[in-house]
Design an enzyme around this catalytic site. Structure first.
Site, PDB file in Angstrom:
ATOM      1  N   ARG A 276       0.846  -1.190   0.000  1.00 62.11           N
ATOM      2  CA  ARG A 276       0.000   0.000   0.000  1.00 62.11           C
ATOM      3  C   ARG A 276       0.883   1.243   0.000  1.00 62.11           C
ATOM      4  O   ARG A 276       1.952   1.267   0.607  1.00 62.11           O
ATOM      5  CB  ARG A 276      -0.943   0.015   1.210  1.00 62.11           C
ATOM      6  CG  ARG A 276      -2.128  -0.940   1.072  1.00 62.11           C
ATOM      7  CD  ARG A 276      -3.019  -0.527  -0.074  1.00 62.11           C
ATOM      8  NE  ARG A 276      -4.151  -1.431  -0.313  1.00 62.11           N
ATOM      9  CZ  ARG A 276      -4.177  -2.364  -1.246  1.00 62.11           C
ATOM     10  NH1 ARG A 276      -3.097  -2.581  -1.998  1.00 62.11           N
ATOM     11  NH2 ARG A 276      -5.246  -3.100  -1.429  1.00 62.11           N
ATOM     12  N   GLU A 305      -4.408   7.108  -6.794  1.00 68.12           N
ATOM     13  CA  GLU A 305      -4.220   6.560  -8.141  1.00 68.12           C
ATOM     14  C   GLU A 305      -5.323   7.055  -9.065  1.00 68.12           C
ATOM     15  O   GLU A 305      -6.481   7.155  -8.640  1.00 68.12           O
ATOM     16  CB  GLU A 305      -4.224   5.028  -8.084  1.00 68.12           C
ATOM     17  CG  GLU A 305      -3.047   4.468  -7.300  1.00 68.12           C
ATOM     18  CD  GLU A 305      -2.991   2.945  -7.321  1.00 68.12           C
ATOM     19  OE1 GLU A 305      -3.895   2.316  -7.921  1.00 68.12           O
ATOM     20  OE2 GLU A 305      -2.046   2.381  -6.751  1.00 68.12           O
ATOM     21  N   HIS A 324       0.025  -0.049 -11.100  1.00 67.11           N
ATOM     22  CA  HIS A 324      -0.725  -1.028 -10.311  1.00 67.11           C
ATOM     23  C   HIS A 324      -1.020  -2.284 -11.139  1.00 67.11           C
ATOM     24  O   HIS A 324      -2.180  -2.707 -11.279  1.00 67.11           O
ATOM     25  CB  HIS A 324      -2.034  -0.418  -9.789  1.00 67.11           C
ATOM     26  CG  HIS A 324      -2.555  -1.109  -8.560  1.00 67.11           C
ATOM     27  ND1 HIS A 324      -3.257  -0.438  -7.581  1.00 67.11           N
ATOM     28  CD2 HIS A 324      -2.493  -2.412  -8.154  1.00 67.11           C
ATOM     29  CE1 HIS A 324      -3.607  -1.296  -6.631  1.00 67.11           C
ATOM     30  NE2 HIS A 324      -3.153  -2.494  -6.951  1.00 67.11           N
TER      31      HIS A 324
END
Length: 365
Positions: A276, A305, A324
């Site tokens: 994270r 994001e 990601h």
């Protein structure tokens, strides 16, 4: 599922029908309803759903963002099976969760792709592939960095074998360090972290792992050499050539590496974040890079994001940014595994057995 067994209504929410197809193939008697999303992380639909039956839904399987935004329309919901490994969206609305509801997470489909991502980045950094990509872009043929590195290692080996273990990752351009002489520190040894540890041990790396609580001797894994708890974090940081974060976002982990914590990284490790983003704030990360505490950073996860175009991380020389994607893999294979994982838990649910991968809402994972 037996012929006369009760069949609770199951609602699925995915951006495609592949998982629903697998579910129906493996369990035709499943009382399945579905909605199709435009994207994994949104509640926008490909087609307007019929919500008339939602009041009867007892089991939900799919995007955690979608169920959290529609929880008020599911009064009889008893079990949420998320398609994601992280449950951040659920934790944000934990006060709104009905009493007694069970939340389980996806602990099956991400181990292999994330471990491959981490090992790929370790090998890429260790062999200095980015350095040679820059050389190629400049049409330059220069073996200088490798030749000097080999000569230096031979000299150090003759002088003091202990120095061979710690002295060669002095700049981002040093290379050819055998992984068997490297130590990796893994923050978080859950299902994904354990698979990363297993992959690193395959390459004969020394593996240190950080866990919340002490691991009993009989529970220790052969692919983890050293177990440490959060109170031993500084010892772990000072010992590793590679630092991999796979921790969830909890009150205890947020900012864990912020400030000057990384100044204890004696061996200037490469930092790889697939956990994270809030493990460290951007300012602290940039300070660690520019201050020489880290040799570089590979970032696949961010607090916000997509990453802002104005972020200084984009232009930092020794930073690799990926959007990601560390959890990406062969889609159809992942869908089958995800469907199988759900059905195994679904049968436990029908039989009144304990479910696997249950989330402790108070702990956050």
């Amino acid at each position: 599922m037996t012929k006369n067994q009760r069949r609770p209504v199951v609602l699925t929410a995915f951006p495609h029908d592949h998982i629903n197809t697998f579910l129906q193939q493996q369990e035709p008697r499943l009382d399945l309803r579905r909605v199709l999303l435009k994207q994994w992380w949104s509640s926008e639909y490909l087609q307007t759903p019929d919500r008339t039956y939602w009041k009867d839904v007892e089991v939900y399987f799919g995007s955690s963002v979608h169920v959290c935004q529609n929880l008020h329309l599911l009064p009889n919901l008893r079990w949420i099976q998320t398609a994601e490994a992280g449950v951040d969206a659920v934790l944000k609305i934990k006060r709104d969760l009905p009493p007694g509801i069970t939340v389980t997470r996806n602990a099956m489909t991400f181990q292999s792709p994330i471990s491959q991502y981490v090992i790929g980045q370790i090998i890429s950094a260790n062999m200095n592939f980015r350095h040679f990509q820059r050389q190629q872009n400049q049409r330059t043929w220069d073996r200088h960095v490798y030749i000097l590195d080999i000569t230096y290692k031979c000299l150090m080996l003759e002088l003091d074998n202990r120095l061979l273990k710690t002295s060669f990752r002095t700049t981002p351009d040093s290379g050819l360090k055998h992984l068997s002489s490297c130590t990796v520190g893994i923050l978080g040894l859950g299902a994904i972290g354990s698979e990363v540890a297993r992959a690193c041990k395959y390459w004969d790396m020394t593996v240190w792992g950080l866990k919340r609580s002490e691991v009993k001797e009989e529970d220790r894994k052969t692919f983890v050499d050293e177990y440490r708890q959060p109170c031993d974090l500084l010892e772990l940081l000072s010992s590793c050539d590679f630092l991999v974060n796979i921790l969830p976002s909890t009150p205890e982990t947020r900012g864990l590496l912020s400030g000057d914590v990384l100044s204890h990284c004696r061996k200037k490790p490469l930092f790889i974040n697939v956990g994270r983003g809030d493990i460290i704030d951007d300012e602290s990360l940039l300070s660690a890079l520019r201050g020489g505490w880290l040799s570089g950073a590979v970032l696949d996860i961010f607090t916000e994001e997509p990453l802002s175009r104005d972020s200084p991380l984009w232009g930092e020389r020794d930073v690799v940014i990926t959007p990601h994607v560390s959890n990406q893999s062969d889609c159809m294979d992942s869908y089958k595994k995800l469907a199988s994982m759900f059905l195994a838990n679904y049968n436990r649910y029908l039989n009144g057995q304990a479910l696997e991968n249950v989330v402790n809402i108070d702990r956050g994972y």
